[in-house]
Design an enzyme around this catalytic site. Sequence first.
Site, PDB file in Angstrom:
ATOM      1  N   GLU B  56       3.257  -4.673  -9.846  1.00 52.96           N
ATOM      2  CA  GLU B  56       2.482  -3.897 -10.818  1.00 52.96           C
ATOM      3  C   GLU B  56       3.064  -3.950 -12.226  1.00 52.96           C
ATOM      4  OE1 GLU B  56       3.122  -2.787  -7.784  1.00 52.96           O
ATOM      5  OE2 GLU B  56       1.132  -2.502  -6.911  1.00 52.96           O
ATOM      6  N   PHE B  82      -0.349   3.180  -7.334  1.00 51.93           N
ATOM      7  CA  PHE B  82       0.394   1.932  -7.517  1.00 51.93           C
ATOM      8  C   PHE B  82       0.832   1.771  -8.979  1.00 51.93           C
ATOM      9  CE2 PHE B  82      -2.226   0.015  -3.771  1.00 51.93           C
ATOM     10  CZ  PHE B  82      -1.567   0.850  -2.892  1.00 51.93           C
ATOM     11  N   HIS B 125      -1.301   8.224  -1.087  1.00 49.59           N
ATOM     12  CA  HIS B 125      -2.456   7.410  -1.476  1.00 49.59           C
ATOM     13  C   HIS B 125      -3.696   8.246  -1.773  1.00 49.59           C
ATOM     14  CE1 HIS B 125       0.130   4.623   0.763  1.00 49.59           C
ATOM     15  NE2 HIS B 125      -0.425   3.646   0.067  1.00 49.59           N
TER      16      HIS B 125
END
Lengths: 352, 325
Positions: B56, B82, B125
């Site tokens: 990332e 992320f 998440h």
Amino acid sequence: MPKKKARKSSARSTQSGSDQLRWMYTQMVRIREFEEAVKRTFIHHPGVIRGHSHLGDGAEASIVGALSTRHDTDFVMPSYRCHGYPIVLGTPLRQMMAEVFGRKDGLCGGFGGSMHLADPSRHFPGTSGIIGQSIAQATGAALTAQVKKKGQIVYCFFGDGASKQGAFFESLNMAAVWKLPIVYVLENNQYQAYTHFSLEDANAVAGDPLSKKAEAFSIPGATVDGTDPVAVQKVVAKAADRARAGKGPSLVETKFYRLSAHGNVITVPPLPTQFPEHEAVAVYGNRKEFERWKSKDPVKRFRERLLKSRVLTQASAKRIEAAARTEVEDAVQFALASPLPAPEEALQHVYA
Amino acid sequence: MAREMMYGDAIAAAIIAEMQRDPNVIFYGQNMAMTERDPMLKKFGKERVRIAPISETAEIGIGIGAAMTGLRPVVELWMSEFMLVAFDQVINEAPRFRYMSGGQVSVPVVLKAGYGFCAGWAGQHSNCIYHTMMGIPGLKVVVPSTPADAKGLMAAAIRDNNPVVYLHPYMLTLDKGEVPDGEYVVPLGVADIKRPGTDVTIVAIGWMVKKALAAAERLAEENISAEVIDPRTLAPLDVATVVNSVRKTGRVVLVDQAPRHSSAAVVIAGEIAEHAVGFLRALRMVTALDTPIPYSEPLENYVVPNEEKVVEAVKSVLTHKAVAA
């Protein structure tokens, strides 16, 4: 205020032989003069330079040797230790010094300062002050070069400390996968801020050159004497050719010695700040190391070499040095005379 | 002309349309365009549609550098969390370059990510992290709640000359709605009154707009007229539309999937307190409870705002009940 026309771009990769050697020496001297003037400002004009400034004295051969292979539209993406590169690109020293002084006529209008010079008109889009992060951004410039197909490549400069950042490893991997046209110049100035590189680099601990990191990405890696601009030029030229041929990135470690401390002393206003002694002396008590490297000063060594080979005469060397001194002194006077920005200008440039 | 379209497809349609319109738009991310059968790859080729490694910091940093030098990258990041491994690039790189350079460079990059995946994805998440980004000058933050807005805001995000974080609630991916055909651009910084009303103002974000509209429907059966406002972009935030509504109703419920103190609701509440003083009679924030998001369904449902909680909050502001801290 003395008026003097801004210098034109002086980058000349097409020159050859003696002309190019003289060009190299001229650029090295201009960088050194500029950095010494910045350093003197902390003493002569305390408070004029705020925050943290990082000097490139010692890096002249690496900067000039690498950029001597540059074509006119190639991108240059250095770290926050960024004064030397735009000097070679032809950015007017007046605007550069005014930026370091936080003035209205500064290159960035006083919004960036020493760490964040930018001159996109000369393909120098900007720098990050967060160590290693600009390696990713430089890799992005290489993506632009690849997609736009105008034959550009990117020169990405960063220090030995930055090569321990995740951004370094991620970027080199992606550049290798995508075969991006970029030359990574790892300027090993031997100190990661205040820490000697032998204390923080796995290759160094194992007695290997830092360019060994290239093997992890299956790309060419080379280490070169970063105090010799001609040696740097030779190695970087090969890496640049590879990038231009569409074969992807290379890693070049230029090894030299930072001659000033990492930056001016971090003090809290109103305490004045100036440059401390080099870490070798101030932190490690190793004056011998410092003196040994100082005797290999790349500017002095190159001068001696050019005198010996008669590329320069004492007179022509002195002319180059005097011109650089005059140019830098003019920049200092210009910057001192330039007004501070109006407070409400702070609201500009937040959004495009 | 308009057609019914799924939210997720509306985003893709906007990206494709912008790529057709401007050759400088490129699109890359992890686990996409993996085979030559990929329709985007077929359409635009390997130069402009790329697969990226799980990196990332480099993906976002490369997007920034490419944007600084003439491209308009759209970086597919899949899940907003992320971005956290590369938050320096999002917070302290992308929005800084224009300012630090005194306006010399711009950074037209779009960071696209889903968020708030409340379908058993547990603690790492399912989060809403826009609060941290909406307060960063130089950064724009987009949170569409309908397929039409998803299309129009993506087009605007790609055309914008600033870094834009485009956050789409995963829970809306399969929702259908009318989407205008052809070129459709929703300007950034303009809230939308999704349902006009007179008794109470409900400001809701992303997936919560759907919950708020359902609650408003139920309240209507009890003759309570709720105005539902969707800011659509959290930065720039359309404070005026919210404040004007609160000046009219005097009562406001803020619905946000994020935990209370890292919600957009808490920021909007502050703006209301300052700008609607004298008009405001009651305010409630319906946010996620102050826990990480749990895995098991009853636990997850308990923590996240829902229609019932909104209805209850609306009734409480109408009766002006004080709420214990």
